[in-house]
Write a protein that holds these residues in place. Structure first.
Motif, PDB file in Angstrom:
ATOM      1  N   GLY A 128      -3.002  -6.357  -3.345  1.00 17.26           N
ATOM      2  CA  GLY A 128      -3.866  -6.764  -2.317  1.00 17.26           C
ATOM      3  C   GLY A 128      -4.989  -6.005  -2.104  1.00 17.26           C
ATOM      4  N   ASP A 180      -4.042 -15.772   0.932  1.00 16.86           N
ATOM      5  CA  ASP A 180      -5.423 -14.884   0.930  1.00 16.86           C
ATOM      6  C   ASP A 180      -6.499 -15.863   1.208  1.00 16.86           C
ATOM      7  N   TYR A 187       1.127 -13.307   5.532  1.00 18.69           N
ATOM      8  CA  TYR A 187       2.257 -13.400   4.606  1.00 18.69           C
ATOM      9  C   TYR A 187       3.577 -14.154   5.353  1.00 18.69           C
ATOM     10  N   ARG A 197      -6.441  -4.826   1.332  1.00 19.98           N
ATOM     11  CA  ARG A 197      -6.637  -5.674   2.246  1.00 19.98           C
ATOM     12  C   ARG A 197      -5.590  -5.955   3.210  1.00 19.98           C
ATOM     13  N   GLN A 198      -5.683  -6.371   4.334  1.00 18.50           N
ATOM     14  CA  GLN A 198      -4.824  -7.008   5.273  1.00 18.50           C
ATOM     15  C   GLN A 198      -4.458  -8.634   5.023  1.00 18.50           C
ATOM     16  N   ARG A 199      -3.326  -8.921   4.987  1.00 16.21           N
ATOM     17  CA  ARG A 199      -3.246 -10.214   4.289  1.00 16.21           C
ATOM     18  C   ARG A 199      -1.980 -10.951   5.209  1.00 16.21           C
ATOM     19  N   PHE A 254       1.887 -14.468  -0.054  1.00 19.54           N
ATOM     20  CA  PHE A 254       0.701 -14.191   0.654  1.00 19.54           C
ATOM     21  C   PHE A 254      -0.208 -15.320   0.634  1.00 19.54           C
ATOM     22  N   GLU A 279      -0.197  -5.046   4.865  1.00 12.95           N
ATOM     23  CA  GLU A 279      -0.917  -4.279   4.079  1.00 12.95           C
ATOM     24  C   GLU A 279       0.103  -3.644   3.068  1.00 12.95           C
ATOM     25  N   TRP A 299       1.130 -10.566   9.492  1.00 14.14           N
ATOM     26  CA  TRP A 299       0.112  -9.778   8.336  1.00 14.14           C
ATOM     27  C   TRP A 299       0.850  -8.585   8.039  1.00 14.14           C
TER      28      TRP A 299
END
Length: 282
Positions: free
Chosen positions: A141, A161, A148, A144-146, A159, A136, A134
């Motif tokens: 984004g 989402d 990946y 957000r924390q995403r 990413f 940021e 993950w």
């Protein structure tokens, strides 16, 4: 991993969409599943897996006139790698990574990523890898924390989402190959909704064994230097796969490993080298 070049992100987007091959007989993952409530009990299989779609791709491009050869991120002021690298070569890594709000500055090239990586090559001209975890980022984004992935075939951040990760959650991530050729397919899996989701699959020149990294990676925008305050972020239950058809075993002190060291105000705490640890601002 490198941040994208500002102003060039969209140039290859259309060409890259859909370029990552996946198991053709896996169904598409549903988009409305909640996070997992149990740890995985078995490796991915057709009976408990699906394939994910990347919702955003951001290529890493070189500025006009720059060399087309890839360049390795070199630790320097503003670039830090907190974690460890295996001295030997393995066929996969499984572990759990905590998600935290890292306060990356919007509108910058800042990023924080907590990830596993399978990698080969020792110099800029021959390095190849697949990573997943993950992140940021400051450039997209919205803070957000995403989830990946990144790989050197596409040289693009992917990413995902549809996975609404939140600070405090812990994500199970599994990188592996089941092939033993010069260029086998390496896979990145996420355990979500109590099933395995195939994020990425790429044929990479890693052979059936590669060096494995487990890192929290921080990068601050060189145009706007600043120190990122990293809350304590833990990684645990890390295991290495011993051979393409081999078993998983805990990544512990009997496995030759090159650990990172505290630097520039960031600390590592090895709860049990090297399968349970945390990183934070000192």
């Amino acid at each position: 991993m490198k941040p994208p070049i500002a102003g060039l992100l969209a140039l290859l987007l259309a060409a890259l969409v859909g370029c990552t091959p996946a198991e053709p007989d896996l169904p598409w993952c549903p988009r409305d599943e909640a996070a997992s409530t149990h740890a995985p009990t078995a490796p991915p299989s057709r009976a408990n897996a699906c394939r994910a779609r990347a919702t955003q791709l951001q290529p890493v491009l070189h500025p006009p006139g720059a060399s087309a050869e890839p360049s390795l991120p070199v630790p320097s002021p503003g670039y830090h790698h907190l974690g460890a690298t295996s001295a030997g070569r393995w066929s996969g890594v499984l572990g759990r990574i905590e998600v935290r709000d890292t306060g990356v500055r919007p509108g910058t090239m800042d990023f924080v990523a907590a990830r596993f990586m399978a990698k080969s090559g020792d110099g800029p001209a021959d390095v190849a890898w697949l990573e997943a975890g993950w992140t940021e980022t400051g450039w997209s984004g919205d803070g957000r924390q995403r989830v990946y992935t990144y790989d050197t075939n596409t040289s693009a951040w992917s990413f995902y989402d549809q996975y609404a990760v939140l600070p405090g959650e812990r994500l199970w991530v599994y990188l592996q190959t089941e092939g033993d050729t010069e260029r086998p397919r390496w896979q990145a899996w996420l355990w979500w909704g109590d099933s395995w989701h195939l994020l990425a699959e790429q044929a990479l020149p890693l052979t059936g064994r590669a060096r494995i990294e487990q890192y929290v990676e921080l990068h601050t925008d060189p145009a706007q230097p600043a120190a990122l305050a990293l809350p304590e972020l833990s990684v645990d239950s890390v295991q290495l796969k011993d051979g393409p058809a081999g078993p998983l075993r805990p990544w512990q002190g009997d496995i030759p490993t090159t650990p990172g060291a505290p630097a520039d105000g960031y600390c590592l705490r090895w709860l049990r080298p090297y399968d349970s640890w945390s990183a934070r601002t000192c």
